[in-house]
Scaffold this active site. Sequence first.
Site, PDB file in Angstrom:
ATOM      1  N   ASN A   7     -14.476 -34.194   3.883  1.00 53.94           N
ATOM      2  CA  ASN A   7     -13.668 -34.170   5.099  1.00 53.94           C
ATOM      3  C   ASN A   7     -12.695 -35.355   5.050  1.00 53.94           C
ATOM      4  O   ASN A   7     -13.125 -36.513   5.025  1.00 53.94           O
ATOM      5  CB  ASN A   7     -14.604 -34.266   6.314  1.00 53.94           C
ATOM      6  CG  ASN A   7     -13.851 -34.217   7.617  1.00 53.94           C
ATOM      7  OD1 ASN A   7     -12.806 -34.841   7.756  1.00 53.94           O
ATOM      8  ND2 ASN A   7     -14.362 -33.493   8.587  1.00 53.94           N
ATOM      9  N   HIS A  10     -10.407 -38.788   8.255  1.00 51.40           N
ATOM     10  CA  HIS A  10     -10.274 -40.225   8.525  1.00 51.40           C
ATOM     11  C   HIS A  10      -9.255 -40.918   7.631  1.00 51.40           C
ATOM     12  O   HIS A  10      -8.857 -42.043   7.916  1.00 51.40           O
ATOM     13  CB  HIS A  10     -11.639 -40.903   8.496  1.00 51.40           C
ATOM     14  CG  HIS A  10     -12.480 -40.454   9.653  1.00 51.40           C
ATOM     15  ND1 HIS A  10     -12.037 -40.538  10.959  1.00 51.40           N
ATOM     16  CD2 HIS A  10     -13.686 -39.851   9.706  1.00 51.40           C
ATOM     17  CE1 HIS A  10     -12.947 -40.033  11.766  1.00 51.40           C
ATOM     18  NE2 HIS A  10     -13.962 -39.602  11.027  1.00 51.40           N
ATOM     19  N   HIS A  47      -9.711 -31.093   9.899  1.00 52.35           N
ATOM     20  CA  HIS A  47      -9.831 -30.609  11.275  1.00 52.35           C
ATOM     21  C   HIS A  47      -8.475 -30.759  11.957  1.00 52.35           C
ATOM     22  O   HIS A  47      -8.048 -31.883  12.252  1.00 52.35           O
ATOM     23  CB  HIS A  47     -10.904 -31.439  11.992  1.00 52.35           C
ATOM     24  CG  HIS A  47     -11.196 -30.989  13.391  1.00 52.35           C
ATOM     25  ND1 HIS A  47     -12.203 -31.553  14.139  1.00 52.35           N
ATOM     26  CD2 HIS A  47     -10.637 -30.044  14.177  1.00 52.35           C
ATOM     27  CE1 HIS A  47     -12.234 -30.971  15.331  1.00 52.35           C
ATOM     28  NE2 HIS A  47     -11.289 -30.055  15.376  1.00 52.35           N
ATOM     29  N   ARG A  49      -6.968 -30.746  15.018  1.00 53.87           N
ATOM     30  CA  ARG A  49      -7.348 -30.794  16.426  1.00 53.87           C
ATOM     31  C   ARG A  49      -6.191 -30.385  17.320  1.00 53.87           C
ATOM     32  O   ARG A  49      -5.027 -30.578  16.984  1.00 53.87           O
ATOM     33  CB  ARG A  49      -7.778 -32.225  16.800  1.00 53.87           C
ATOM     34  CG  ARG A  49      -9.065 -32.694  16.148  1.00 53.87           C
ATOM     35  CD  ARG A  49      -9.381 -34.100  16.635  1.00 53.87           C
ATOM     36  NE  ARG A  49      -9.498 -34.108  18.080  1.00 53.87           N
ATOM     37  CZ  ARG A  49     -10.663 -34.035  18.742  1.00 53.87           C
ATOM     38  NH1 ARG A  49     -11.792 -34.008  18.083  1.00 53.87           N
ATOM     39  NH2 ARG A  49     -10.672 -34.020  20.051  1.00 53.87           N
ATOM     40  N   ARG A  53      -4.938 -35.588  16.733  1.00 51.22           N
ATOM     41  CA  ARG A  53      -5.342 -37.000  16.680  1.00 51.22           C
ATOM     42  C   ARG A  53      -5.214 -37.591  15.265  1.00 51.22           C
ATOM     43  O   ARG A  53      -4.867 -38.741  15.095  1.00 51.22           O
ATOM     44  CB  ARG A  53      -6.801 -37.076  17.144  1.00 51.22           C
ATOM     45  CG  ARG A  53      -7.385 -38.424  17.222  1.00 51.22           C
ATOM     46  CD  ARG A  53      -8.824 -38.331  17.667  1.00 51.22           C
ATOM     47  NE  ARG A  53      -8.959 -37.753  19.009  1.00 51.22           N
ATOM     48  CZ  ARG A  53     -10.139 -37.502  19.584  1.00 51.22           C
ATOM     49  NH1 ARG A  53     -11.265 -37.750  18.949  1.00 51.22           N
ATOM     50  NH2 ARG A  53     -10.183 -36.978  20.792  1.00 51.22           N
ATOM     51  N   GLU A  74     -11.428 -26.925   9.864  1.00 50.63           N
ATOM     52  CA  GLU A  74     -12.237 -27.076  11.080  1.00 50.63           C
ATOM     53  C   GLU A  74     -11.329 -26.881  12.263  1.00 50.63           C
ATOM     54  O   GLU A  74     -10.205 -27.414  12.279  1.00 50.63           O
ATOM     55  CB  GLU A  74     -12.787 -28.500  11.147  1.00 50.63           C
ATOM     56  CG  GLU A  74     -14.205 -28.621  10.732  1.00 50.63           C
ATOM     57  CD  GLU A  74     -14.676 -30.047  10.942  1.00 50.63           C
ATOM     58  OE1 GLU A  74     -14.458 -30.615  12.025  1.00 50.63           O
ATOM     59  OE2 GLU A  74     -15.240 -30.584   9.998  1.00 50.63           O
ATOM     60  N   THR A 105     -26.068 -29.856  24.599  1.00 50.59           N
ATOM     61  CA  THR A 105     -26.607 -31.216  24.712  1.00 50.59           C
ATOM     62  C   THR A 105     -26.814 -31.827  23.326  1.00 50.59           C
ATOM     63  O   THR A 105     -26.745 -33.026  23.158  1.00 50.59           O
ATOM     64  CB  THR A 105     -27.954 -31.216  25.460  1.00 50.59           C
ATOM     65  OG1 THR A 105     -28.736 -30.156  24.953  1.00 50.59           O
ATOM     66  CG2 THR A 105     -27.758 -31.072  26.939  1.00 50.59           C
ATOM     67  N   GLU A 155     -22.922 -24.201  10.040  1.00 53.00           N
ATOM     68  CA  GLU A 155     -23.027 -25.577   9.565  1.00 53.00           C
ATOM     69  C   GLU A 155     -23.971 -26.287  10.519  1.00 53.00           C
ATOM     70  O   GLU A 155     -23.671 -26.410  11.720  1.00 53.00           O
ATOM     71  CB  GLU A 155     -21.661 -26.265   9.530  1.00 53.00           C
ATOM     72  CG  GLU A 155     -21.785 -27.716   9.038  1.00 53.00           C
ATOM     73  CD  GLU A 155     -20.449 -28.382   8.742  1.00 53.00           C
ATOM     74  OE1 GLU A 155     -19.499 -27.684   8.332  1.00 53.00           O
ATOM     75  OE2 GLU A 155     -20.375 -29.608   8.927  1.00 53.00           O
ATOM     76  N   HIS A 196     -22.238 -34.039   9.265  1.00 50.17           N
ATOM     77  CA  HIS A 196     -22.014 -35.033  10.315  1.00 50.17           C
ATOM     78  C   HIS A 196     -22.975 -36.205  10.143  1.00 50.17           C
ATOM     79  O   HIS A 196     -24.182 -36.043  10.219  1.00 50.17           O
ATOM     80  CB  HIS A 196     -22.143 -34.481  11.733  1.00 50.17           C
ATOM     81  CG  HIS A 196     -21.412 -35.346  12.718  1.00 50.17           C
ATOM     82  ND1 HIS A 196     -20.099 -35.161  13.049  1.00 50.17           N
ATOM     83  CD2 HIS A 196     -21.816 -36.459  13.361  1.00 50.17           C
ATOM     84  CE1 HIS A 196     -19.723 -36.101  13.885  1.00 50.17           C
ATOM     85  NE2 HIS A 196     -20.736 -36.904  14.087  1.00 50.17           N
TER      86      HIS A 196
END
Length: 246
Positions: A7, A10, A47, A49, A53, A74, A105, A155, A196
């Site tokens: 991924n 970042h 991803h 978004r 971002r 993603e 949650t 996933e 993750h």
Amino acid sequence: MLKLGVNIDHVATLREARYRGRGAGEPDPVAAALQCEAAGAHGITAHLREDRRHIQDRDVWALRERIKTRLNLEMANAPEIIAIALKLKPDIVCLVPERRLEVTTEGGLDAAAHEKALTKTCKKMNDAGIEVSLFIAPDERQVEAAARIGSQFIELHTGAYAESFGRKRERNAELQRLVKAAKQAHSLGLRVNAGHGLNCQNLPVLHLVPHLVELNIGHSLVSRAVSVGLAAAVKEMLALMKDYRG
Ligand code: PXP
């Protein structure tokens, strides 16, 4: 063989910290993706978004054009991004929550609550030749919903496992949830990815989870790259993954 999807979000986060809105800048997530591939990564994840971002539209088009492995986009189950995905044609999309409303949650997609909308998107993607994965918590209801929705992959969200890693009892409970969900998904004909919060410390214990096809790892690889370079970080991770027996 357990596959590694890197991924690269970042890398774009770092670029946007300095060059937001400038249309170019360093570091370049596409160049990073090519380095990861050269180091042996089996796929690249980005991803896009809704708030842009980190990854920008131009990044996903350049990735589609230039990478040779699989592109995993993603994305939220949102009309604007769905339209982009259908044109972009990544090899696979992984549907993830972006707004609090869609988050269970446990932090995955609430596939059970959004079954109808997710089924519709899944069909659209499959009709366009794009596979679908659903990012869900290791929860029986969510796995059942994923099977009904008709995605090819799930996933499993390993965030709770990673967070609890230093507390043995909690970690073992999270590990058992992952084991149970992976077995359930496999028995329902779903292929199982995970991701993750994974890093060199918590990855070896994750080998106890059966049926894993691919791990998606971002933050720890980009962080490690600061010290040893991206290619070395990817190779270290691949070396840790090679003993996985399913
Ligand atoms: N898988 C999914 C679905 C994600 O949303 C993320 C985070 O962007 C990852 C994997 C990678 O997580 P990390 O950056 O913690 O390795």
